[in-house]
Motif scaffolding. Structure first.
Motif, PDB file in Angstrom:
ATOM      1  N   GLY A  62       0.802  -1.212   0.000  1.00  0.00           N
ATOM      2  CA  GLY A  62       0.000   0.000   0.000  1.00  0.00           C
ATOM      3  C   GLY A  62       0.836   1.263   0.000  1.00  0.00           C
ATOM      4  O   GLY A  62       0.375   2.311   0.443  1.00  0.00           O
ATOM      5  N   TYR A  81       2.867   1.402   5.817  1.00  0.00           N
ATOM      6  CA  TYR A  81       1.725   0.872   5.081  1.00  0.00           C
ATOM      7  C   TYR A  81       0.817   2.041   4.730  1.00  0.00           C
ATOM      8  O   TYR A  81       0.651   2.968   5.525  1.00  0.00           O
ATOM      9  N   ASN A  82       0.230   1.992   3.547  1.00  0.00           N
ATOM     10  CA  ASN A  82      -0.767   2.979   3.116  1.00  0.00           C
ATOM     11  C   ASN A  82      -0.256   4.414   3.127  1.00  0.00           C
ATOM     12  O   ASN A  82      -0.980   5.330   3.489  1.00  0.00           O
ATOM     13  N   THR A  84       0.830   7.588   0.924  1.00  0.00           N
ATOM     14  CA  THR A  84       0.585   8.091  -0.425  1.00  0.00           C
ATOM     15  C   THR A  84       1.302   9.420  -0.614  1.00  0.00           C
ATOM     16  O   THR A  84       1.117  10.343   0.185  1.00  0.00           O
ATOM     17  N   GLY A 100      -0.208   5.657   6.826  1.00  0.00           N
ATOM     18  CA  GLY A 100      -1.456   6.318   6.473  1.00  0.00           C
ATOM     19  C   GLY A 100      -1.348   7.774   6.078  1.00  0.00           C
ATOM     20  O   GLY A 100      -2.365   8.390   5.777  1.00  0.00           O
TER      21      GLY A 100
END
Length: 180
Positions: A62, A81-82, A84, A100
């Protein structure tokens, strides 16, 4: 590319990257190290094989860091993780990105565009940084904060909407193993 990866490796592990068993073990244990290696490689040499391998790790963990983003030395991915990071984003040296967090484009309005992030910045868990804004040096963006405004050097941003608090050495204790 190799020098940048070695600096990223040092920031994430606190040890110098050397050919050997310890570095090989870290390679297999830490998926963020593998991801950053392939991200740097895809940026330096954007051939199809590098992009395919990067895409595989991106889907698996992710981690969506655009190859169009410009990231300085000593990237640290914490609890990776995750995460962006959109295309065109500029990130300085010794930056921590945590689980996140989202750094990206605002598509309309007076802040249309992507952020520029300075050196020695820590972006907490689930924090969001969007728009054509400038984040200064030595800035801590707390977990779950929403930032769509300029942040001066030596600051802590807390909350949604974010509130700026001036603090010298804001990232002291958070930014470890700095690359000078």
């Amino acid at each position: 590319m190799r020098k940048l990866f070695k600096e990223d490796y040092y920031r994430m592990t606190g040890t110098v990257y050397e050919t050997g068993l310890r570095s090989l073990a870290q390679w297999f244990i830490s998926h963020q190290i593998r991801y950053v290696y392939w991200w740097r490689k895809a940026n330096k040499s954007p051939n199809i094989l590098n992009r395919i391998i990067l895409k595989r790790y991106s889907k698996k963990y992710g981690l969506e860091i655009s190859t169009g983003a410009k990231i300085g030395r000593g990237l640290y991915l914490g609890h990776p993780y995750n995460i962006t990071v959109g295309g065109g984003v500029k990130i300085g040296d010794n930056v921590n990105l945590h689980k996140g967090c989202t750094i990206g484009r605002e598509n309309r309005g007076k802040r249309e565009g992507v952020p520029t992030i300075g050196d020695n910045v820590a972006i907490g868990i689930n924090a969001t940084v969007i728009g054509n804004i400038h984040i200064g040096n030595d800035v801590m963006i707390a977990s779950n904060s929403f930032v769509n405004f300029d942040v001066p050097d030596h600051s802590i941003v807390i909350g949604n909407p974010g509130v700026i608090h001036h603090k010298e050495n804001a990232t002291e204790g958070y930014i470890a193993f700095c690359i000078k």
